[in-house]
Design an enzyme around this catalytic site. Structure first.
Site, PDB file in Angstrom:
ATOM      1  N   GLN A  98      51.398 -13.223 -18.024  1.00 19.44           N
ATOM      2  CA  GLN A  98      52.032 -13.077 -19.339  1.00 19.44           C
ATOM      3  C   GLN A  98      53.469 -13.600 -19.273  1.00 19.44           C
ATOM      4  O   GLN A  98      54.309 -13.063 -18.547  1.00 19.44           O
ATOM      5  CB  GLN A  98      52.039 -11.616 -19.820  1.00 19.44           C
ATOM      6  CG  GLN A  98      52.420 -11.554 -21.300  1.00 19.44           C
ATOM      7  CD  GLN A  98      52.696 -10.170 -21.846  1.00 19.44           C
ATOM      8  OE1 GLN A  98      53.400  -9.385 -21.216  1.00 19.44           O
ATOM      9  NE2 GLN A  98      52.174  -9.881 -23.024  1.00 19.44           N
ATOM     10  N   TYR A 186      60.173  -9.191 -28.996  1.00 18.41           N
ATOM     11  CA  TYR A 186      60.932 -10.036 -28.069  1.00 18.41           C
ATOM     12  C   TYR A 186      61.178 -11.411 -28.707  1.00 18.41           C
ATOM     13  O   TYR A 186      60.901 -11.595 -29.893  1.00 18.41           O
ATOM     14  CB  TYR A 186      60.200 -10.116 -26.721  1.00 18.41           C
ATOM     15  CG  TYR A 186      60.095  -8.742 -26.094  1.00 18.41           C
ATOM     16  CD1 TYR A 186      61.244  -8.058 -25.690  1.00 18.41           C
ATOM     17  CD2 TYR A 186      58.872  -8.105 -25.956  1.00 18.41           C
ATOM     18  CE1 TYR A 186      61.164  -6.776 -25.151  1.00 18.41           C
ATOM     19  CE2 TYR A 186      58.783  -6.823 -25.418  1.00 18.41           C
ATOM     20  CZ  TYR A 186      59.936  -6.167 -25.019  1.00 18.41           C
ATOM     21  OH  TYR A 186      59.869  -4.896 -24.498  1.00 18.41           O
ATOM     22  N   GLY A 322      45.543  -0.403 -21.993  1.00 20.62           N
ATOM     23  CA  GLY A 322      46.791  -0.304 -21.252  1.00 20.62           C
ATOM     24  C   GLY A 322      46.787   0.936 -20.382  1.00 20.62           C
ATOM     25  O   GLY A 322      46.398   0.917 -19.212  1.00 20.62           O
TER      26      GLY A 322
HETATM   27  C1  LIG Z   1      53.893   1.072 -18.757  1.00 15.62           C
HETATM   28  C2  LIG Z   1      53.651   0.088 -19.878  1.00 15.62           C
HETATM   29  C3  LIG Z   1      54.201  -1.194 -19.806  1.00 15.62           C
HETATM   30  C4  LIG Z   1      53.938  -2.140 -20.808  1.00 15.62           C
HETATM   31  N1  LIG Z   1      54.409  -3.425 -20.665  1.00 15.62           N
HETATM   32  C5  LIG Z   1      53.996  -4.403 -21.514  1.00 15.62           C
HETATM   33  C6  LIG Z   1      54.269  -5.773 -21.244  1.00 15.62           C
HETATM   34  O1  LIG Z   1      54.870  -6.145 -20.213  1.00 15.62           O
HETATM   35  N2  LIG Z   1      53.849  -6.694 -22.132  1.00 15.62           N
HETATM   36  C7  LIG Z   1      53.159  -6.330 -23.277  1.00 15.62           C
HETATM   37  O2  LIG Z   1      52.790  -7.211 -24.063  1.00 15.62           O
HETATM   38  N3  LIG Z   1      52.865  -5.043 -23.547  1.00 15.62           N
HETATM   39  C8  LIG Z   1      53.241  -4.077 -22.674  1.00 15.62           C
HETATM   40  N4  LIG Z   1      52.866  -2.781 -22.888  1.00 15.62           N
HETATM   41  C9  LIG Z   1      52.010  -2.457 -24.039  1.00 15.62           C
HETATM   42  C10 LIG Z   1      50.540  -2.472 -23.624  1.00 15.62           C
HETATM   43  O3  LIG Z   1      50.119  -3.793 -23.321  1.00 15.62           O
HETATM   44  C11 LIG Z   1      49.657  -1.906 -24.764  1.00 15.62           C
HETATM   45  O4  LIG Z   1      49.915  -2.622 -25.940  1.00 15.62           O
HETATM   46  C12 LIG Z   1      49.952  -0.428 -25.001  1.00 15.62           C
HETATM   47  O5  LIG Z   1      49.915   0.301 -23.790  1.00 15.62           O
HETATM   48  C13 LIG Z   1      48.924   0.158 -25.972  1.00 15.62           C
HETATM   49  O6  LIG Z   1      47.634   0.100 -25.419  1.00 15.62           O
HETATM   50  P1  LIG Z   1      46.923   1.439 -24.847  1.00 15.62           P
HETATM   51  O7  LIG Z   1      46.890   2.408 -26.008  1.00 15.62           O
HETATM   52  O8  LIG Z   1      45.554   0.997 -24.426  1.00 15.62           O
HETATM   53  O9  LIG Z   1      47.766   1.962 -23.726  1.00 15.62           O
HETATM   54  C14 LIG Z   1      53.147  -1.795 -21.925  1.00 15.62           C
HETATM   55  C15 LIG Z   1      52.626  -0.494 -22.021  1.00 15.62           C
HETATM   56  C16 LIG Z   1      52.852   0.420 -21.010  1.00 15.62           C
HETATM   57  C17 LIG Z   1      52.224   1.810 -21.116  1.00 15.62           C
END
Ligand SMILES: Cc1cc2nc3c(=O)[nH]c(=O)nc-3n(C[C@H](O)[C@H](O)[C@H](O)COP(=O)(O)O)c2cc1C
Length: 373
Positions: A98, A186, A322
């Protein structure tokens, strides 16, 4: 209709199943942006995903929203990724990098004392920006964003060059492709936003103008990598980083129609508000599906049961998880056999060592399973 375990082809990417690991910053790189060695085990354990999307990887030194995020502009950073990618491939997985520019979500303290870059230097809301840093005592804490300034045209051109170089470096490291991070407030998302992009040049104004940076980044990457290996992450309704788009239908209807013509490997739509418990699916999926017909990954607060429904109905082709993947290295296997899920620990999400990183048990939990991973 397919289930979560049906194989999927997205451009040149062949996925063994439709369970994708969402990008997650873990902030364990060293101070030069070289990914940590433990990431080999971390990603290896998760290679049962149809596709792993890495944590956000900075395309250059002016992108730094989360201290200790890795980079992909220097040779030593590329070398750091090689064993990780090789290991995922040995285990039969697929992995894309990414590519991230944090834009205004940063602070002088993370940028060698330089001002963060943004479309127009909108700074009325700095307390809403997520900027995190590692303290000398090991604590990983939210810090104050410092005011950004509007990018000059040469600086915009330099960012295009950074994305192109990062794609070259991703291929050198062996990645199967890249995902452009256009989500979560971003740089790319800031340009797309009519409230953060107040420029008066060709990169602003109409949805077409605001999407110009995105188009040029994709064109820059297309010079060096087939678009069939390039995905794009967007989060049209996100409030994260106070990105403020009062009319996402206009902005993203335009973007989706344009993407439909160019044919990326996939579009990854993050329902970022669902992360905080306020899902937007009912308007998000129709907005994209009405305008763009290529492979679609959706993400955000989705349970495995809901994911099976989404894929089964054809609302999306795959689902990215995530936090469930963070806490369950063998998530696909757990979904397959109906096993219970680990919940994320309160420590170790960002920064630090292997606690909260390598110590989530698999179903066949044993120290051996981790050391062999
Ligand atoms: C610890 C953590 C770090 C994350 N870092 C990024 C990232 O680097 N890039 C991104 O696009 N989203 C990032 N996200 C968002 C996740 O990709 C995702 O959209 C979010 O966790 C919601 O999905 P979930 O409900 O399945 O956890 C992050 C989420 C978490 C929990």
């Amino acid at each position: 209709m397919p289930d979560l375990f049906a194989p999927l082809r997205m451009g040149d990417l062949e996925l063994a199943n439709r369970i994708v690991m969402a990008p997650m910053t873990r902030s364990r790189a060293d101070a030069r942006g070289v990914i940590n060695a433990s990431a080999r085990v971390y990603y290896g354990l998760r290679s049962g995903a149809g596709l792993l999307i890495t944590e956000g990887i900075n395309v250059g030194p002016m992108s730094n929203a989360f201290d200790r995020a890795p980079g992909l502009w220097a040779d030593e950073q590329v070398e750091g990724w090689k064993p990780i990618v090789d290991h995922v491939h040995e285990k039969g997985g697929r992995i894309v990098a990414q590519l991230w520019h944090g834009g205004r979500a940063s602070a002088r303290g993370l940028l060698d004392d330089q001002q963060p870059l943004s479309p127009s230097g909108v700074n009325d809301d700095l307390d809403r920006l997520q900027v995190w840093a590692l303290l000398a005592n090991g604590a990983y804490v939210k810090i104050a964003a410092t005011p950004s300034r509007a990018m000059t045209l040469p600086e915009i051109h330099a960012v295009l060059h950074e994305f192109r170089t990062a794609a070259v470096n991703a291929a050198r490291a062996g990645f199967d492709g890249v995902e452009i991070h256009g989500a979560n407030g971003y740089l790319i998302h800031e340009f797309l936003s009519p409230t953060l992009n107040l420029r008066d040049d060709d990169y602003s104004g109409s949805p077409e103008g605001r999407a110009r940076l995105l188009r040029e980044i994709i064109a820059a990457i297309a010079d060096v990598m087939p678009l069939a290996r390039v995905g794009l992450g967007l989060s049209p309704f996100a409030e994260y980083n106070n990105v403020r788009d009062p009319n996402p239908g206009d902005t993203y209807g335009h973007v989706a129609r344009w993407l439909d013509r160019i044919g990326l490997a996939y579009l990854h739509i993050a329902d970022t508000n669902a992360w905080a418990g306020a899902p937007d699916y009912d308007r998000l999926i129709p907005l994209i599906r009405a305008n763009c017909h290529g492979p679609l990954i959706v993400n955000g607060g989705i349970t495995p049961a809901k994911a099976a429904e989404i894929v089964g109905h054809g609302d999306a082709d795959a689902v990215a998880f995530g936090r469930l993947f963070l806490a369950n290295p063998d998530l696909p296997e757990r979904i397959r056999v109906g096993a219970p899920y680990n919940t994320p620990y309160s420590v170790g999400a960002y920064g630090g060592g292997d606690t909260g990183y390598l110590d989530y048990p698999t179903l066949d939990a044993s120290p051996q399973a981790v050391s062999d991973a």
